[in-house]
Design an enzyme around this catalytic site. Sequence first.
Site, PDB file in Angstrom:
ATOM      1  N   THR A   1      26.525  43.638  35.495  1.00 16.40           N
ATOM      2  CA  THR A   1      26.339  42.588  36.489  1.00 16.40           C
ATOM      3  C   THR A   1      26.021  41.296  35.747  1.00 16.40           C
ATOM      4  OG1 THR A   1      24.822  41.748  38.199  1.00 16.40           O
ATOM      5  CG2 THR A   1      23.960  43.455  36.757  1.00 16.40           C
TER       6      THR A   1
ATOM      7  N   VAL B   1      39.326  36.898  40.508  1.00 17.60           N
ATOM      8  CA  VAL B   1      38.845  38.254  40.275  1.00 17.60           C
ATOM      9  C   VAL B   1      37.962  38.206  39.043  1.00 17.60           C
ATOM     10  CG1 VAL B   1      39.489  40.627  39.720  1.00 17.60           C
ATOM     11  CG2 VAL B   1      40.887  39.294  41.314  1.00 17.60           C
ATOM     12  N   GLY B   2      36.764  38.757  39.154  1.00 18.62           N
ATOM     13  CA  GLY B   2      35.827  38.748  38.031  1.00 18.62           C
ATOM     14  C   GLY B   2      35.890  40.033  37.231  1.00 18.62           C
ATOM     15  N   ASP B   3      34.777  40.334  36.595  1.00 19.00           N
ATOM     16  CA  ASP B   3      34.733  41.504  35.700  1.00 19.00           C
ATOM     17  C   ASP B   3      34.724  42.826  36.448  1.00 19.00           C
ATOM     18  OD1 ASP B   3      31.502  42.573  35.579  1.00 19.00           O
ATOM     19  OD2 ASP B   3      31.944  40.658  36.504  1.00 19.00           O
TER      20      ASP B   3
ATOM     21  N   THR C   1      25.829  41.609  42.298  1.00 15.32           N
ATOM     22  CA  THR C   1      26.778  42.718  42.182  1.00 15.32           C
ATOM     23  C   THR C   1      25.960  44.012  42.248  1.00 15.32           C
ATOM     24  OG1 THR C   1      28.174  41.419  40.725  1.00 15.32           O
ATOM     25  CG2 THR C   1      28.401  43.803  40.551  1.00 15.32           C
TER      26      THR C   1
END
Length: 319
Positions: A220, A198-200, A169
């Site tokens: 990240t 969908v991640g953080d 990221t």
Amino acid sequence: LGRMKPVIVVHGGAGRIFKEREEGCRAGVVRAALRGYSVLKQGGSAVDAVEEAVQSMEDDPHFNAGCGSVLNEKGEVEMDAIIMDGKNLDSGAVSAVKCIANPIKLARLVMEKTKHMLLTDHGAQLFAQTMGIPEIPGEKLITERSRERWKKNLEPDSNPEEFQKDLGTVGAVAVDSEGNVACATSTGGLSNKLIGRVGDTACIGSGGYADNHSGATSTTGHGESIMKVVLARLILYHMEQGMSPEVAADTALDYMKTRVGGLGGVIVVNKAGEWAARFSTKQMSWATVKDDNLHYGIHAGEKHIKSVDAALASEREGF
């Protein structure tokens, strides 16, 4: 109000950075930091600077964002990005977007041209069309390396978790000469993730947070773990309690590790312009510019320092 000395910090992702990719990752974060810093030096805003820095890394195939993003289970690129302005807590984000070169640009347009904070998938695509952002073929974003990894992960005895350690990221935080802070984060997510995961990164307070009252951070690492502890906001909370950026970052990363077993990395700047780049993973590529000095590293304890002039000169000659 005295003029602040501008500061920018960038990261190119926490995880395991393979030997043969180290040079490219180092050069990529340095380039991004220098580009963001030149925006600040010309009197540009923190928001402009973090967008510029992140765009530079989205365009660099070494990182898991924009071109070079990892592939989902179906072999497609789906990207998430967020940007936040510490002045008024405005934020814009996009999730699961395909076929655009720079999700961070779209996130900024969501922040500035809509009343919303997060647009996803098809809706984000329609909004991009409305805003005149060119669509590019999805293949354009796929590198040989991403495709190789995707294939490997499909093999019956493969362990995608192993590969997910090498994340990437990208993110940036900055404080400008007016004393405003901002953050930006962009990612291709987890290799071989489920469609629509969908991640953080797109989640405010997890992938990033910026507030002039305390500072800004971009994160990240393992997205699901980051979301569980709302990592970015947690770090700022610790700074509000009086911790330095470095101690706040370490405290929050340590909590994430002990509480949910998650590893990651963060970059932080506080409103006074003090900064930190900390990680609990094996590596994280990072770079920062403050007082016309460039600092950068990848391994724990590694820190190179160059003057900005020297760095720009070697930039021009090819890193």
